[in-house]
Design a protein around this motif. Structure first.
Motif, mmCIF file in Angstrom:
data_model
loop_
_atom_site.group_PDB
_atom_site.id
_atom_site.type_symbol
_atom_site.label_atom_id
_atom_site.label_comp_id
_atom_site.label_asym_id
_atom_site.label_seq_id
_atom_site.Cartn_x
_atom_site.Cartn_y
_atom_site.Cartn_z
ATOM 1 N N LYS A 32 0.640 -0.973 -0.341
ATOM 2 C CA LYS A 32 -0.182 0.116 0.666
ATOM 3 C C LYS A 32 0.141 1.752 -0.368
ATOM 4 C CE LYS A 32 -3.441 -1.942 2.477
ATOM 5 N NZ LYS A 32 -4.641 -2.270 3.829
ATOM 6 N N GLU A 33 2.160 1.341 0.027
ATOM 7 C CA GLU A 33 2.964 2.259 -0.529
ATOM 8 C C GLU A 33 3.709 2.457 -1.690
ATOM 9 O OE1 GLU A 33 2.786 4.390 1.580
ATOM 10 O OE2 GLU A 33 1.870 3.788 3.610
ATOM 11 N N TYR A 34 4.678 3.132 -1.959
ATOM 12 C CA TYR A 34 5.132 3.644 -2.822
ATOM 13 C C TYR A 34 6.897 3.554 -2.806
ATOM 14 C CZ TYR A 34 0.949 2.373 -5.935
ATOM 15 O OH TYR A 34 0.264 1.568 -6.050
ATOM 16 N N ALA A 35 7.942 3.197 -2.581
ATOM 17 C CA ALA A 35 8.800 3.206 -2.220
ATOM 18 C C ALA A 35 9.685 5.204 -3.016
ATOM 19 C CB ALA A 35 10.381 2.439 -2.485
ATOM 20 N N VAL A 36 9.572 5.104 -3.555
ATOM 21 C CA VAL A 36 9.727 5.797 -5.063
ATOM 22 C C VAL A 36 9.261 7.210 -4.950
ATOM 23 C CG1 VAL A 36 10.049 7.366 -6.809
ATOM 24 C CG2 VAL A 36 10.634 5.487 -6.564
ATOM 25 N N SER A 37 7.663 7.495 -3.967
ATOM 26 C CA SER A 37 6.664 8.460 -3.955
ATOM 27 C C SER A 37 8.048 9.311 -2.381
ATOM 28 C CB SER A 37 5.342 7.615 -3.783
ATOM 29 O OG SER A 37 5.128 7.593 -4.711
ATOM 30 N N ALA A 38 7.972 8.145 -1.114
ATOM 31 C CA ALA A 38 8.282 8.446 -0.223
ATOM 32 C C ALA A 38 9.809 8.651 -0.284
ATOM 33 C CB ALA A 38 8.451 6.692 1.100
ATOM 34 N N LEU A 39 10.277 8.333 -1.256
ATOM 35 C CA LEU A 39 11.449 9.178 -1.333
ATOM 36 C C LEU A 39 11.550 10.580 -1.825
ATOM 37 C CD1 LEU A 39 15.390 8.761 -1.304
ATOM 38 C CD2 LEU A 39 14.615 8.340 -3.383
ATOM 39 N N PHE A 40 10.854 10.513 -3.504
ATOM 40 C CA PHE A 40 10.776 12.399 -3.329
ATOM 41 C C PHE A 40 10.759 12.503 -2.734
ATOM 42 C CE2 PHE A 40 10.825 11.081 -8.167
ATOM 43 C CZ PHE A 40 12.247 10.497 -8.437
ATOM 44 N N HIS A 41 9.116 12.523 -1.908
ATOM 45 C CA HIS A 41 8.841 13.139 -0.516
ATOM 46 C C HIS A 41 9.959 14.384 0.431
ATOM 47 C CE1 HIS A 41 5.725 15.795 1.301
ATOM 48 N NE2 HIS A 41 6.272 15.271 2.465
ATOM 49 N N ALA A 42 10.949 13.197 0.214
ATOM 50 C CA ALA A 42 11.776 13.183 1.546
ATOM 51 C C ALA A 42 12.789 14.779 1.081
ATOM 52 C CB ALA A 42 12.414 11.469 1.991
ATOM 53 N N ILE A 43 13.101 13.894 -0.417
ATOM 54 C CA ILE A 43 13.969 14.716 -0.669
ATOM 55 C C ILE A 43 13.924 16.178 -1.242
ATOM 56 C CG2 ILE A 43 15.773 12.862 -0.871
ATOM 57 C CD1 ILE A 43 15.475 12.829 -4.149
ATOM 58 N N GLY A 44 12.730 16.088 -1.979
ATOM 59 C CA GLY A 44 12.463 17.321 -2.773
ATOM 60 C C GLY A 44 12.600 17.552 -4.196
ATOM 61 N N PRO A 45 11.440 18.261 -4.608
ATOM 62 C CA PRO A 45 11.687 18.304 -6.202
ATOM 63 C C PRO A 45 13.181 19.046 -6.752
ATOM 64 C CG PRO A 45 10.062 20.178 -5.045
ATOM 65 C CD PRO A 45 9.850 19.489 -3.613
ATOM 66 N N ARG A 46 13.957 19.847 -5.731
ATOM 67 C CA ARG A 46 15.125 20.436 -6.234
ATOM 68 C C ARG A 46 16.152 18.700 -6.169
ATOM 69 N NH1 ARG A 46 19.727 21.854 -4.275
ATOM 70 N NH2 ARG A 46 18.840 21.499 -1.883
ATOM 71 N N ARG A 47 16.161 18.189 -5.410
ATOM 72 C CA ARG A 47 17.243 17.084 -5.491
ATOM 73 C C ARG A 47 16.783 15.755 -6.143
ATOM 74 N NH1 ARG A 47 20.447 16.156 -0.973
ATOM 75 N NH2 ARG A 47 20.596 18.904 0.496
ATOM 76 N N ALA A 48 15.341 15.774 -6.564
ATOM 77 C CA ALA A 48 14.895 14.676 -7.310
ATOM 78 C C ALA A 48 15.070 14.795 -8.583
ATOM 79 C CB ALA A 48 13.570 14.300 -7.091
ATOM 80 N N ALA A 49 15.092 15.854 -8.972
ATOM 81 C CA ALA A 49 15.546 16.360 -10.183
ATOM 82 C C ALA A 49 17.016 16.150 -10.603
ATOM 83 C CB ALA A 49 15.084 17.899 -11.046
ATOM 84 N N LEU A 50 17.641 15.499 -10.096
ATOM 85 C CA LEU A 50 18.749 15.406 -10.455
ATOM 86 C C LEU A 50 19.359 13.663 -10.672
ATOM 87 C CD1 LEU A 50 21.324 17.722 -7.576
ATOM 88 C CD2 LEU A 50 21.007 18.183 -10.125
ATOM 89 N N LEU A 51 17.839 12.769 -9.525
ATOM 90 C CA LEU A 51 18.496 11.390 -10.133
ATOM 91 C C LEU A 51 18.016 10.718 -12.227
ATOM 92 C CD1 LEU A 51 16.364 10.339 -6.971
ATOM 93 C CD2 LEU A 51 18.652 10.534 -7.369
ATOM 94 N N PRO A 52 18.350 9.596 -11.693
ATOM 95 C CA PRO A 52 18.565 9.645 -13.407
ATOM 96 C C PRO A 52 17.129 8.587 -14.093
ATOM 97 C CG PRO A 52 20.090 7.843 -12.610
ATOM 98 C CD PRO A 52 19.656 9.230 -11.229
ATOM 99 N N GLY A 53 16.849 9.185 -14.891
ATOM 100 C CA GLY A 53 15.244 8.347 -15.754
ATOM 101 C C GLY A 53 14.495 9.204 -15.666
ATOM 102 N N TRP A 54 13.702 8.638 -15.205
ATOM 103 C CA TRP A 54 11.872 8.543 -14.302
ATOM 104 C C TRP A 54 11.461 7.930 -13.736
ATOM 105 C CZ3 TRP A 54 9.035 13.077 -15.772
ATOM 106 C CH2 TRP A 54 8.117 12.938 -15.703
ATOM 107 N N CYS A 55 10.856 9.547 -12.727
ATOM 108 C CA CYS A 55 10.565 8.471 -11.510
ATOM 109 C C CYS A 55 10.611 6.765 -11.432
ATOM 110 C CB CYS A 55 9.329 7.759 -11.392
ATOM 111 S SG CYS A 55 8.454 10.298 -11.656
ATOM 112 N N GLY A 56 12.528 6.441 -10.745
ATOM 113 C CA GLY A 56 12.822 5.620 -10.351
ATOM 114 C C GLY A 56 12.869 4.951 -11.015
ATOM 115 N N ASN A 57 13.036 4.465 -12.771
ATOM 116 C CA ASN A 57 12.911 3.857 -13.716
ATOM 117 C C ASN A 57 14.243 4.345 -14.858
ATOM 118 O OD1 ASN A 57 10.277 2.182 -13.276
ATOM 119 N ND2 ASN A 57 9.614 4.366 -13.425
ATOM 120 N N PHE A 58 15.496 3.768 -14.786
ATOM 121 C CA PHE A 58 16.515 4.536 -15.276
ATOM 122 C C PHE A 58 17.179 2.548 -15.820
ATOM 123 C CE2 PHE A 58 16.815 4.804 -10.775
ATOM 124 C CZ PHE A 58 18.346 3.618 -11.088
ATOM 125 N N LEU A 59 17.642 2.454 -17.146
ATOM 126 C CA LEU A 59 18.823 1.896 -17.376
ATOM 127 C C LEU A 59 20.064 2.565 -18.498
ATOM 128 C CD1 LEU A 59 18.745 -1.334 -17.836
ATOM 129 C CD2 LEU A 59 18.119 -1.027 -19.862
#
Length: 216
Positions: A118-145
């Motif tokens: 009933k939860e999503y890890a990416v949602s929890a992480l993104f809320h924790a670090i905020g949009p500025r930091r989340a924009a630095l992560l690769p790919g799209w919302c936790g998905n990358f190759l």
């Protein structure tokens, strides 16, 4: 019954990353190009959400904040393009994420894996670090190759996204709303695991596969 989701990051050699690319990259690219998702991303970047402990009141009263919370959840939960990947890539029988990706990682026992009901890890992480930091992560919302070269290129940005002063770390931990504190029950913290996995891949000259999926 609530859904169970998983977010995993596994390390692989470049030949295997190339083998996965025709299956996974079109799904990730489709998710990133979705106009509704792009609109939700812009909305969150422009107006970060308040502390999650206010959200229950927002849901109960409706209004702009409730709409923003719903939009964020739609953005960061498992999207339709990758939702069924755990059970096989669309149109491809015989491709199974556990056997054909996770168990073929260079070190399956040490890959980053976060599973929640009933939860999503990416949602929890993104809320924790905020949009500025989340924009630095690769790919799209936790998905990358990423190939090994792309890991090397992405790592400095991931370092900036997931490196904290003690005060910043305390704030981020408070903003993770999952039903246990980071590190409890032996589970690796969302604030530590993704960076640890990319660092190890970079040191070993490996690529990585990150996927957020529904298990059931």
């Amino acid at each position: 019954m609530g859904v169970t989701s998983a977010w995993a990051i596994s390390a692989h050699d470049d030949a295997f990353i190339a083998h996965l690319a025709p299956r996974l990259l079109p799904l990730i690219e489709a998710a990133a190009a979705d106009p509704s998702a792009r609109g939700r991303w812009r909305r969150w970047q422009e107006n970060p959400l308040p502390d999650h402990r206010t959200w229950r009141r927002a849901h109960g009263g409706g209004g702009p904040e409730a709409d923003a919370v719903h939009s964020f959840h739609e953005l960061t939960s498992v999207g339709e393009h990758l939702a069924d990947l755990y059970g096989g890539a669309p149109g491809e029988e015989g491709f199974w994420l556990v056997e054909d990706v996770w168990e073929r990682a260079e070190d399956p026992e040490r890959m980053f894996l976060s599973i929640h009901t009933k939860e999503y890890a990416v949602s929890a992480l993104f809320h924790a670090i905020g949009p500025r930091r989340a924009a630095l992560l690769p790919g799209w919302c936790g998905n990358f190759l990423l190939s090994s070269a792309e890991v090397q290129e992405a790592l400095p940005r991931v370092e900036r996204a997931l490196t904290f002063t003690p005060g910043e770390r305390a704030v981020a931990e408070r903003r993770i709303w999952l039903d246990h504190r980071p590190g409890e029950r032996g589970e690796e913290s969302l604030l530590d695991g993704p960076l640890r996995q990319l660092r190890q891949a970079a040191e070993a000259g490996l690529g990585v596969c990150g996927v957020a999926v529904h298990i059931y």
